[in-house]
Design a protein around this motif. Sequence first.
Motif, PDB file in Angstrom:
ATOM      1  N   ILE A 168       0.883  -1.215   0.024  1.00 53.04           N
ATOM      2  CA  ILE A 168      -0.024  -0.115  -0.118  1.00 53.04           C
ATOM      3  C   ILE A 168       0.769   1.230  -0.072  1.00 53.04           C
ATOM      4  CG2 ILE A 168      -1.830   1.106   1.304  1.00 53.04           C
ATOM      5  CD1 ILE A 168      -2.733  -1.275  -0.148  1.00 53.04           C
ATOM      6  N   LEU A 169       1.881   1.020   0.846  1.00 48.01           N
ATOM      7  CA  LEU A 169       2.904   2.245   0.817  1.00 48.01           C
ATOM      8  C   LEU A 169       3.648   2.786  -0.312  1.00 48.01           C
ATOM      9  CD1 LEU A 169       3.964   4.477   2.870  1.00 48.01           C
ATOM     10  CD2 LEU A 169       5.893   2.980   3.299  1.00 48.01           C
ATOM     11  N   ASP A 170       3.959   1.482  -1.220  1.00 50.19           N
ATOM     12  CA  ASP A 170       4.581   1.738  -2.339  1.00 50.19           C
ATOM     13  C   ASP A 170       3.708   2.234  -3.278  1.00 50.19           C
ATOM     14  OD1 ASP A 170       7.085   0.994  -1.540  1.00 50.19           O
ATOM     15  OD2 ASP A 170       6.995  -1.115  -1.782  1.00 50.19           O
ATOM     16  N   ASN A 171       2.396   1.633  -3.277  1.00 58.51           N
ATOM     17  CA  ASN A 171       1.146   2.285  -4.395  1.00 58.51           C
ATOM     18  C   ASN A 171       1.199   3.757  -4.141  1.00 58.51           C
ATOM     19  OD1 ASN A 171      -0.911   0.574  -5.636  1.00 58.51           O
ATOM     20  ND2 ASN A 171      -0.132  -0.732  -4.386  1.00 58.51           N
ATOM     21  N   CYS A 172       1.179   4.307  -3.068  1.00 55.22           N
ATOM     22  CA  CYS A 172       1.122   5.748  -2.799  1.00 55.22           C
ATOM     23  C   CYS A 172       2.117   6.407  -3.135  1.00 55.22           C
ATOM     24  CB  CYS A 172       0.622   5.929  -1.428  1.00 55.22           C
ATOM     25  SG  CYS A 172      -1.043   5.125  -0.836  1.00 55.22           S
ATOM     26  N   SER A 173       3.616   5.917  -2.945  1.00 59.78           N
ATOM     27  CA  SER A 173       4.663   6.760  -3.164  1.00 59.78           C
ATOM     28  C   SER A 173       5.276   6.640  -4.381  1.00 59.78           C
ATOM     29  CB  SER A 173       5.692   6.370  -2.167  1.00 59.78           C
ATOM     30  OG  SER A 173       6.118   4.939  -2.194  1.00 59.78           O
ATOM     31  N   LEU A 174       4.570   5.588  -5.373  1.00 51.64           N
ATOM     32  CA  LEU A 174       5.475   5.445  -6.799  1.00 51.64           C
ATOM     33  C   LEU A 174       5.318   6.587  -7.402  1.00 51.64           C
ATOM     34  CD1 LEU A 174       6.198   2.950  -8.481  1.00 51.64           C
ATOM     35  CD2 LEU A 174       3.992   3.183  -9.633  1.00 51.64           C
ATOM     36  N   ALA A 175       4.201   7.376  -7.886  1.00 51.07           N
ATOM     37  CA  ALA A 175       3.973   8.243  -8.712  1.00 51.07           C
ATOM     38  C   ALA A 175       4.657   9.674  -8.079  1.00 51.07           C
ATOM     39  CB  ALA A 175       2.737   8.558  -9.087  1.00 51.07           C
ATOM     40  N   PRO A 176       4.719   9.880  -6.844  1.00 51.61           N
ATOM     41  CA  PRO A 176       5.577  10.936  -6.440  1.00 51.61           C
ATOM     42  C   PRO A 176       6.771  10.969  -6.450  1.00 51.61           C
ATOM     43  CG  PRO A 176       3.840  10.494  -4.844  1.00 51.61           C
ATOM     44  CD  PRO A 176       3.779   9.393  -5.800  1.00 51.61           C
ATOM     45  N   GLN A 232     -10.315   0.830  -1.280  1.00 51.97           N
ATOM     46  CA  GLN A 232     -10.590   2.186  -2.093  1.00 51.97           C
ATOM     47  C   GLN A 232      -9.979   3.410  -1.345  1.00 51.97           C
ATOM     48  OE1 GLN A 232     -11.075   2.986  -4.606  1.00 51.97           O
ATOM     49  NE2 GLN A 232     -13.115   2.789  -5.481  1.00 51.97           N
ATOM     50  N   ARG A 233     -10.168   3.136   0.051  1.00 48.01           N
ATOM     51  CA  ARG A 233      -9.347   4.374   0.800  1.00 48.01           C
ATOM     52  C   ARG A 233      -8.059   4.363   0.476  1.00 48.01           C
ATOM     53  NH1 ARG A 233     -10.316   3.557   6.704  1.00 48.01           N
ATOM     54  NH2 ARG A 233     -11.242   1.768   6.176  1.00 48.01           N
ATOM     55  N   ALA A 234      -7.212   3.400   0.151  1.00 49.22           N
ATOM     56  CA  ALA A 234      -5.945   3.367  -0.174  1.00 49.22           C
ATOM     57  C   ALA A 234      -5.762   4.060  -1.466  1.00 49.22           C
ATOM     58  CB  ALA A 234      -5.178   2.028  -0.336  1.00 49.22           C
ATOM     59  N   ALA A 235      -6.703   3.600  -2.625  1.00 49.50           N
ATOM     60  CA  ALA A 235      -6.640   4.302  -3.649  1.00 49.50           C
ATOM     61  C   ALA A 235      -6.776   5.712  -3.750  1.00 49.50           C
ATOM     62  CB  ALA A 235      -7.834   3.549  -4.669  1.00 49.50           C
ATOM     63  N   ILE A 236      -7.679   6.255  -2.739  1.00 47.97           N
ATOM     64  CA  ILE A 236      -8.020   7.725  -2.708  1.00 47.97           C
ATOM     65  C   ILE A 236      -6.610   8.346  -2.255  1.00 47.97           C
ATOM     66  CG2 ILE A 236      -9.188   9.584  -1.139  1.00 47.97           C
ATOM     67  CD1 ILE A 236     -11.468   7.594  -1.283  1.00 47.97           C
ATOM     68  N   ALA A 237      -6.110   7.639  -1.232  1.00 43.92           N
ATOM     69  CA  ALA A 237      -4.651   8.166  -0.629  1.00 43.92           C
ATOM     70  C   ALA A 237      -3.643   8.221  -1.767  1.00 43.92           C
ATOM     71  CB  ALA A 237      -4.079   7.504   0.388  1.00 43.92           C
ATOM     72  N   LEU A 244      -6.196  -6.529   1.771  1.00 44.56           N
ATOM     73  CA  LEU A 244      -7.223  -5.500   2.518  1.00 44.56           C
ATOM     74  C   LEU A 244      -8.616  -5.734   2.187  1.00 44.56           C
ATOM     75  CD1 LEU A 244      -4.551  -4.152   2.963  1.00 44.56           C
ATOM     76  CD2 LEU A 244      -5.583  -1.977   2.432  1.00 44.56           C
ATOM     77  N   SER A 245      -9.728  -5.306   2.995  1.00 49.87           N
ATOM     78  CA  SER A 245     -10.897  -5.512   2.410  1.00 49.87           C
ATOM     79  C   SER A 245     -11.415  -4.208   1.274  1.00 49.87           C
ATOM     80  CB  SER A 245     -11.773  -4.979   3.709  1.00 49.87           C
ATOM     81  OG  SER A 245     -11.797  -3.646   4.011  1.00 49.87           O
ATOM     82  N   GLY A 246     -12.484  -4.527   0.655  1.00 47.63           N
ATOM     83  CA  GLY A 246     -12.712  -3.445  -0.237  1.00 47.63           C
ATOM     84  C   GLY A 246     -12.770  -1.915   0.156  1.00 47.63           C
ATOM     85  N   ILE A 288      -5.787   4.151   7.222  1.00 49.14           N
ATOM     86  CA  ILE A 288      -5.397   2.936   7.086  1.00 49.14           C
ATOM     87  C   ILE A 288      -3.580   2.905   7.215  1.00 49.14           C
ATOM     88  CG2 ILE A 288      -7.013   1.672   5.702  1.00 49.14           C
ATOM     89  CD1 ILE A 288      -5.714   2.646   3.284  1.00 49.14           C
ATOM     90  N   ASP A 289      -3.309   3.862   7.987  1.00 47.93           N
ATOM     91  CA  ASP A 289      -1.601   3.793   8.163  1.00 47.93           C
ATOM     92  C   ASP A 289      -1.259   2.571   8.767  1.00 47.93           C
ATOM     93  OD1 ASP A 289      -3.353   4.935   9.867  1.00 47.93           O
ATOM     94  OD2 ASP A 289      -1.406   5.557  11.223  1.00 47.93           O
ATOM     95  N   ASP A 290      -2.221   1.750   9.516  1.00 45.47           N
ATOM     96  CA  ASP A 290      -1.354   0.615  10.186  1.00 45.47           C
ATOM     97  C   ASP A 290      -1.541  -0.431   9.058  1.00 45.47           C
ATOM     98  OD1 ASP A 290      -4.303   0.932   9.874  1.00 45.47           O
ATOM     99  OD2 ASP A 290      -4.959  -0.493  11.362  1.00 45.47           O
ATOM    100  N   GLN A 291      -2.188  -0.478   7.825  1.00 40.44           N
ATOM    101  CA  GLN A 291      -2.028  -1.170   6.870  1.00 40.44           C
ATOM    102  C   GLN A 291      -1.107  -1.140   5.798  1.00 40.44           C
ATOM    103  OE1 GLN A 291      -4.513  -3.870   7.056  1.00 40.44           O
ATOM    104  NE2 GLN A 291      -5.623  -2.787   8.607  1.00 40.44           N
ATOM    105  N   ALA A 292      -0.179  -0.191   5.880  1.00 41.73           N
ATOM    106  CA  ALA A 292       0.662   0.376   4.991  1.00 41.73           C
ATOM    107  C   ALA A 292       1.613  -0.502   4.230  1.00 41.73           C
ATOM    108  CB  ALA A 292       1.448   1.593   5.507  1.00 41.73           C
ATOM    109  N   HIS A 293       2.031  -1.635   5.044  1.00 44.18           N
ATOM    110  CA  HIS A 293       2.835  -2.472   4.543  1.00 44.18           C
ATOM    111  C   HIS A 293       2.280  -3.741   3.903  1.00 44.18           C
ATOM    112  CE1 HIS A 293       6.141   0.168   5.662  1.00 44.18           C
ATOM    113  NE2 HIS A 293       5.519   0.317   6.744  1.00 44.18           N
ATOM    114  N   LYS A 294       1.007  -3.819   3.913  1.00 38.97           N
ATOM    115  CA  LYS A 294       0.404  -4.803   3.490  1.00 38.97           C
ATOM    116  C   LYS A 294       0.231  -4.764   1.764  1.00 38.97           C
ATOM    117  CE  LYS A 294      -2.211  -6.467   7.518  1.00 38.97           C
ATOM    118  NZ  LYS A 294      -3.936  -6.746   7.857  1.00 38.97           N
TER     119      LYS A 294
END
Lengths: 360, 245
Positions: free
Chosen positions: B99-107, B148-153, B142-144, B131-137
């Motif tokens: 999840i963390l890499d999903n979010c930091s890839l484009a930046p 989706q919240r990760a996708a928003i982040a 994750l649940s749907g 969902i910061d507690d799920q960052a390394h999963k």
Amino acid sequence: MSAANKEIRPPVIELGVMGWLRKNLFSNWYNSLLTIFGLYFLYILIPPLVNWIFLDANFVGSTRDDCTNEGACWIFIQQNIKLIFYGLYPTEELWRINFVYLILFISGVYLLIPNLKHKGWVGAFLLIVFPIICVVMLSGGLGLEAVETRLWGGLFLTLVIAGVGIVLSLPIGVMLALGRRSKLPVVSLLCTIFIEIWRGVPLITVLFMASNMFPLFMPEGVNFDKLIRALIGVMFFSAAYLAEVVRGGLQAMPKGQYEASQAVGLTYWRMMALVILPQSLKMVIPAIIGSFIAIFKDTTLVLVIGLFDFLGIIQFVGTNPDWLGFSHEGYVFAAAVFWVFCYAMSWYSQRLEKKLDTGR
Amino acid sequence: MSSELMIEMKNVHKWFGELHVLNDINLEINKGEKIVICGPSGSGKSTLIRCINRLEEHQRGNIIVEGTELTNDSRSIERIRGEVGMVFQQFNLFPHLSILDNCSLAPIWVRKLPKAEAKEKAMEYLKRVQIDDQAHKYPAQLSGGQQQRAAIARALCMEPRIMLFDEPTSALDPEMIKEVLDVMVGLAQGGMTMIVVTHEMGFAKEVADSIIFMDEGQIVEAKNPKDFFDNPESERTKTFLSQIL
């Protein structure tokens, strides 16, 4: 107490060794028959084979006369081991090959051990520095005596051809696959033509062309090394197959992955390198390794253009008057060595798949 | 509120083969405005917002995002995609990355932020969507609703000035819809310019400045929520509302 409260155990017949046997081997009359037939078949096949390869075989000695037992004469392999492993490479220069093997072995082991640091650097070394070391060490230069490629042979030559073919064909295959799916019609057409031509021609034809036809098109005096020509042939042949394997992976990618990459602003090449290829290559690992294994075994075809690879040299050694009549030993040995290499690739592919599995 | 024009669509048309999916769309969206688009399936509402960041190409008319006109020039597309974040119905997280890499890839690769800084910022946004507690999963763990919240982040990590939502709750189990809508309401209250394709009329009532009803590629009606629900003009809007309310 009602019956429902009593612990209900599974029927005894389902459990233990007997249960397993019954379920898997003797579940009905024809399965029982097949099991019995299979066991009988193994019974007549395995013991003679074990006797020939191990129990009755000859291991010690130096000439064919030492092979007095009934079974295989492994002395034949022992006495010719240098030829089989290194071809006609000069004996006093063999350390150069062994040195290259050693570097490869050490880096390989390093990469296989989990959780070591700087794996990226070791990988980069293997892909960039190591090939240069190979060229210098194996063919000569920088003060090392030149060794012509016509002296290369045996397992060493097989590994060179397969190694170069495998390592270079993957990136070329990936580029061809991307090219074939390109939106630019010219790129797509050229890649498609390239792939289909190489895939439509048997490897043996490619090798003949590389060795006999190619020099005809070259200006007088220009002489490409025969081994290099064969390498290029094997490389493009393998790349064309890999391109189609990779294309399969690309086509299996959901459209949403492309869209999400574009929406966060990734350009085409970044999208491919960071999002699409890591996933699609992962999906087709089994097929990619399958192609590698095929190419490894297909290297035996270079015999037809006069290069003595592992299998070729074993056949050649078998025609030596001192060792006539030992081709069985040669083929069994060749099969065993090929199996070890191919199984190693297969094992690595399974390991890689497990390691990279992140679910979908 | 300032009325800086963020998105302008002028006489936009689009066809899929013979099908006229967008028919003369005219739309102006100001900074900080929240627009909800609804309409029956196949009405062109998804296509409309997908044209704004060039996931679909419009064939006639002009689309101007923050002063940059969308053309075939890849620089204009890149610039606009940098300003516009998008959230998809099917989340479309990258399954091979945490999840963390999903979010930091484009930046890291588009904005060229140093890795540490990009990850720090990603954690910040993940905390904001809780969902910061799920960052390394990995996404599959994750649940749907969490995905989706990760996708928003992930979209927010690019610090967009405009957010597009393409039916963000339609693929979710009912009990997860609220957690995603809550995040979106929070985002709206923070002043983000948003265009949301959704059938969540509760959300529309709560945050929309204007609700657009589309049918057969046209904007049939565009009104503030109160008027939209209380006195819809067109028959088609009335029928639609009677079906979903």
